[in-house]
Design a protein around this motif. Structure first.
Motif, mmCIF file in Angstrom:
data_model
loop_
_atom_site.group_PDB
_atom_site.id
_atom_site.type_symbol
_atom_site.label_atom_id
_atom_site.label_comp_id
_atom_site.label_asym_id
_atom_site.label_seq_id
_atom_site.Cartn_x
_atom_site.Cartn_y
_atom_site.Cartn_z
ATOM 1 N N GLY A 110 0.819 -1.200 0.000
ATOM 2 C CA GLY A 110 0.000 0.000 0.000
ATOM 3 C C GLY A 110 0.854 1.252 0.000
ATOM 4 N N ALA A 111 0.219 2.389 -0.226
ATOM 5 C CA ALA A 111 0.911 3.681 -0.243
ATOM 6 C C ALA A 111 -0.143 4.772 -0.293
ATOM 7 N N VAL B 148 -5.612 6.507 7.440
ATOM 8 C CA VAL B 148 -5.138 5.293 6.777
ATOM 9 C C VAL B 148 -6.284 4.284 6.722
ATOM 10 N N PHE B 149 -6.543 3.751 5.529
ATOM 11 C CA PHE B 149 -7.565 2.724 5.338
ATOM 12 C C PHE B 149 -6.878 1.365 5.214
ATOM 13 N N VAL B 150 -7.393 0.368 5.920
ATOM 14 C CA VAL B 150 -6.850 -0.991 5.867
ATOM 15 C C VAL B 150 -7.925 -1.913 5.312
ATOM 16 N N TYR B 151 -7.561 -2.673 4.265
ATOM 17 C CA TYR B 151 -8.509 -3.578 3.610
ATOM 18 C C TYR B 151 -8.085 -5.029 3.802
ATOM 19 N N ASP B 152 -9.065 -5.911 3.681
ATOM 20 C CA ASP B 152 -8.826 -7.352 3.786
ATOM 21 C C ASP B 152 -8.290 -7.862 2.449
ATOM 22 N N GLY B 153 -7.071 -8.353 2.441
ATOM 23 C CA GLY B 153 -6.477 -8.877 1.218
ATOM 24 C C GLY B 153 -6.842 -10.314 0.929
ATOM 25 N N GLY C 15 2.426 -7.148 -8.492
ATOM 26 C CA GLY C 15 1.975 -7.702 -9.758
ATOM 27 C C GLY C 15 0.695 -8.497 -9.642
ATOM 28 N N ILE C 16 -0.082 -8.250 -8.607
ATOM 29 C CA ILE C 16 -1.314 -8.993 -8.338
ATOM 30 C C ILE C 16 -2.519 -8.119 -8.671
ATOM 31 N N THR C 17 -3.447 -8.664 -9.460
ATOM 32 C CA THR C 17 -4.700 -7.980 -9.757
ATOM 33 C C THR C 17 -5.780 -8.551 -8.846
ATOM 34 N N ALA C 18 -6.376 -7.691 -8.041
ATOM 35 C CA ALA C 18 -7.373 -8.162 -7.082
ATOM 36 C C ALA C 18 -8.390 -7.068 -6.829
ATOM 37 N N THR C 19 -9.606 -7.486 -6.509
ATOM 38 C CA THR C 19 -10.646 -6.546 -6.103
ATOM 39 C C THR C 19 -10.547 -6.342 -4.600
ATOM 40 N N VAL C 20 -10.395 -5.111 -4.190
ATOM 41 C CA VAL C 20 -10.290 -4.794 -2.768
ATOM 42 C C VAL C 20 -11.681 -4.406 -2.282
ATOM 43 N N GLY C 21 -12.219 -5.219 -1.397
ATOM 44 C CA GLY C 21 -13.589 -5.005 -0.966
ATOM 45 C C GLY C 21 -13.716 -4.621 0.491
ATOM 46 N N ARG C 22 -13.697 -5.611 1.375
ATOM 47 C CA ARG C 22 -14.021 -5.374 2.777
ATOM 48 C C ARG C 22 -12.970 -4.501 3.462
ATOM 49 N N SER D 197 -9.966 2.467 -1.925
ATOM 50 C CA SER D 197 -9.969 1.062 -2.357
ATOM 51 C C SER D 197 -9.271 0.902 -3.702
ATOM 52 N N HIS D 198 -9.455 1.856 -4.610
ATOM 53 C CA HIS D 198 -8.758 1.798 -5.897
ATOM 54 C C HIS D 198 -7.256 1.965 -5.701
ATOM 55 N N ALA D 199 -6.871 2.805 -4.745
ATOM 56 C CA ALA D 199 -5.447 2.970 -4.456
ATOM 57 C C ALA D 199 -4.845 1.670 -3.933
ATOM 58 N N ALA D 200 -5.574 0.981 -3.064
ATOM 59 C CA ALA D 200 -5.075 -0.283 -2.531
ATOM 60 C C ALA D 200 -4.894 -1.316 -3.636
ATOM 61 N N ALA D 201 -5.881 -1.407 -4.533
ATOM 62 C CA ALA D 201 -5.770 -2.354 -5.655
ATOM 63 C C ALA D 201 -4.619 -1.975 -6.584
ATOM 64 N N ARG D 202 -4.445 -0.668 -6.826
ATOM 65 C CA ARG D 202 -3.339 -0.226 -7.689
ATOM 66 C C ARG D 202 -1.994 -0.579 -7.074
ATOM 67 N N GLU D 203 -1.855 -0.374 -5.766
ATOM 68 C CA GLU D 203 -0.577 -0.678 -5.119
ATOM 69 C C GLU D 203 -0.277 -2.173 -5.139
ATOM 70 N N LEU D 204 -1.304 -3.005 -5.049
ATOM 71 C CA LEU D 204 -1.079 -4.452 -5.183
ATOM 72 C C LEU D 204 -0.504 -4.773 -6.559
ATOM 73 N N ARG D 205 -1.041 -4.124 -7.596
ATOM 74 C CA ARG D 205 -0.509 -4.358 -8.943
ATOM 75 C C ARG D 205 0.922 -3.854 -9.061
#
Length: 332
Positions: free
Chosen positions: A20-21, A74-79, A42-49, A30-38
């Motif tokens: 994350g960042a 700071v937002f923390v999501y379930d990976g 290099g992981i594409t994932a939907t960040v939900g909860r 949530s879009h930022a979290a998914a972007r940072e995973l990519r």
């Protein structure tokens, strides 16, 4: 199982972090979290909860004075749970991140900055608790749950890397333990939390001479001593085998009839914190490895035989006083 992914960077002066960042302009968290995973893995994932929202005070994160108002959020999501295929798909970038590691949550305070570790542990407890998103201030919950108050995950979870075998134990194996999945009428089970460590255990223990060689008597005695629990008739689930020692660690299921006032366990000197949790939530408190699935399935089969419904996920519930679930038709 409950674990935590950390990133190792090229700059050794910076402590390890979770993926994350910062959020870019016009971007949602949530879009930022998914972007940072990519970008980082290099992981594409939907960040939900969402697990936690942490208000970090301006002095907490060490920013220069010009940046110290009004702090940051700071937002923390379930990976999610990553299987071997997802882990094998990780592709690290050519900069910043040099390695990843999955670690026991109890190690986070030694590996991360203090505020980051507090936030991560609070978020992991919220994930276990199934109680929705938790609000934090500098990593500390504004409304602590029983898991927060007990400090769950701050010490290493109880390990049991032994194979589970349904059915009776062979006669040549000495019985070393007798533990039980004790079901309340709503399908949740009794779990004991250590008041000084936050570590979890199921009621039960080792045989004593007064048990007369009867493992059921061991379970009944231990449940009474540790939790002031009264049980119905136990059902044998199976046993764990220890390759390093020729012994059997027996597992039972039983209906939970009543709990008396909390008292000190004479064997440990602890007054355990008694909580009810779904069997799946209880498993997250242990580090039992792949064999846990077989034991969980056996516990659910016994639950069905006992006529007890499957529990719906809900927050852990502390039982700090007497409780009585006995019916008039139950044997005395």
């Amino acid at each position: 199982m409950c674990g935590f992914l950390r990133l190792l960077g090229q700059k050794s002066a910076n402590p390890p972090a979770s993926p994350g960042a910062a959020v870019d302009k016009g971007e949602s968290p949530s879009h930022a979290a998914a972007r940072e995973l990519r970008e980082e893995l290099g992981i594409t994932a939907t960040v939900g909860r969402g697990l936690a929202v942490d208000w970090v005070s301006a002095t907490e994160f060490g920013a220069p004075p010009v940046m110290r108002f009004p702090g940051e959020t700071v937002f923390v999501y379930d990976g999610g749970v990553w299987d071997e295929a997802r882990i094998a798909a990780v592709r690290l970038p050519d900069h910043e991140v040099t390695a990843i590691e999955f670690v026991e949550p109890a190690r986070l305070p030694e590996l991360m900055a203090p505020g980051d570790a507090r936030r991560a542990l609070s978020a992991l407890r919220a994930r276990l608790d199934a109680g929705g998103t938790v609000l934090l201030e500098d990593g500390r919950p504004t409304a602590p749950s029983v898991l927060d108050r007990a400090g769950v995950l701050r010490t290493a979870r109880r390990r049991s890397p032994y194979d589970f075998h349904p059915g009776p134990a062979p006669d040549h194996l000495a019985v070393r333990q007798s533990w039980g999945w004790l079901f309340a009428p709503d399908g949740r089970v009794l779990v004991l939390l250590g008041p000084d460590t936050g570590s979890a255990c199921l009621p039960g223990g080792t045989p004593e001479p007064e048990d007369g060689g009867d493992p059921v008597a061991t379970l009944i005695r231990e449940a009474d001593e540790e939790a002031a629990a009264t049980l119905g008739e136990p059902i044998r689930l199976g046993y764990l085998s220890d390759p390093g020692e020729p012994c059997a660690r027996l597992r039972y299921a039983a209906p939970l009839r009543a709990l008396g006032p909390s008292r000190t366990d004479p064997a440990t000197g602890h007054t355990y914190i008694r909580v009810l949790a779904t069997p799946e939530q209880a498993l997250e408190l242990f580090d039992w490895g792949p064999q846990a699935a077989g034991q969980l399935a056996a516990a659910h089969r016994a639950r069905e035989l006992l006529g007890i419904p499957r529990a719906e996920p809900r927050p852990f519930t502390e039982i700090d006083g007497p409780a009585d679930w006995r019916r008039s038709s139950d044997p005395k």
